[in-house]
Design an enzyme around this catalytic site. Structure first.
Site, short mmCIF file in Angstrom:
data_model
loop_
_atom_site.label_atom_id
_atom_site.label_comp_id
_atom_site.label_asym_id
_atom_site.label_seq_id
_atom_site.Cartn_x
_atom_site.Cartn_y
_atom_site.Cartn_z
CE1 TYR A 158 -3.74 2.49 0.95
CE2 TYR A 158 -2.17 3.31 2.55
CZ TYR A 158 -3.34 3.46 1.85
OH TYR A 158 -4.12 4.57 2.05
CE LYS A 162 -3.64 5.54 -1.25
NZ LYS A 162 -4.66 6.25 -2.08
#
Length: 291
Positions: A158, A162
């Site tokens: 993740y 990002k």
């Protein structure tokens, strides 16, 4: 008091808008006058009905932005339904929490597929509309996990996805400037149903829901999506009533007249990493011949 920001005759697409942050963004934009395409692969209809009951304009979309063809059809759907497109809020996302050694390539592919490739495909489809009309506003959703890393809970895939969105935002902003298209990123911190799924402490969840509501972040989105948006290529961190700029800088470091040895680097590492003085570079320009 500053003049109220309205979105009359404006059209916005908000992804991941069936709940949480996306829902809050869609509701605020609609309340301020925008026609909103509420995109969510699950069920966007309740949010659409909520907007319409309040006197606003909205249309549902279940297009999966991780699929390039569907991402492009989502933009076509917005233009076909409302006749134009003015703002794109890339909010859709997924989370995977696991120690790094347990995260598989499939987990990484899923994170990149939704966050990076989805944002890429959807923004590229909207880009053509914005460049032709010489106007547009794009909001990209990054995360503190992508800006600063994530110690707990572990979610390396993740964070990697990002982080990639920050570079995309900065490069697109530099390219878009000549076309009155502005691209900015938001790193929100808010309690959402997605987070609630991974929490075991009910008391902490209740406290976060009060201290970090999703709708406290949405005014920043509205400011970045508005025609009067005064910034381009910025990353803003928002939580509750707090808004800050996040940036990448270079420390003063050290400069020598000769090539350093490894021993000198180790010996002077304190000076190199000292953040008391720093500069924020402009977008990188490749040397002539590399472009």
């Amino acid at each position: 008091m500053p003049e109220e920001l309205t979105f009359d005759d404006q059209v916005a697409v908000v992804t991941g808008a069936g709940r949480g942050l996306g829902r809050a963004h869609a509701l605020l934009l609609a309340e301020r006058g925008a026609a909103v395409v509420v995109n969510d692969v699950q069920d966007p209809e309740p949010v659409v009905r909520e907007i319409i009951r309040a006197g606003g304009r909205a249309a549902a979309s279940t297009h999966d932005i991780a699929d390039e063809g569907q991402a492009h059809r989502l933009i076509d759907h917005a233009v076909d339904t409302f006749g134009r497109l003015d703002a794109l809020v890339n909010n859709a996302g997924v989370i995977h929490i696991a120690p790094f050694e347990q995260q598989t390539r499939a987990h990484l592919d899923r994170m990149m597929g939704v966050h990076v490739l989805g944002t890429w495909a959807l923004t590229q489809a909207a880009w053509r509309v914005f460049r032709e009309q010489r106007y547009g506003r794009i909001v990209v959703t990054t995360s503190a996990a992508g800006l600063f890393g994530m110690k707990h809970p572990p979610q390396a895939a993740y964070s990697a996805a990002k982080s990639a969105l920050v570079g995309l935002t900065l490069s697109l902003a530099a390219e878009a400037e000549a076309h009155d298209v502005k691209v900015n990123a938001l790193a929100p911190r808010a309690f959402t149903p997605l987070q609630a799924q991974h929490m075991t402490d009910a008391g902490q969840a209740e406290r976060l829901a009060v201290a970090q509501p999703a709708d406290a972040v949405s005014p920043v989105v509205a400011a970045l999506a508005h025609r009067s948006c005064p910034v381009n290529g910025q990353v803003l961190f928002a939580c509750g009533g707090q808004v800050q700029r996040a940036f990448t800088g270079l420390t003063a470091g050290i400069t020598t007249g000769s090539v350093l040895t490894p021993e000198e680097v180790v010996d002077r590492i304190g000076e190199i990493v000292d953040t008391s003085e720093f500069t924020v570079p402009e977008p990188y320009v490749a040397p002539r011949g590399m472009q």
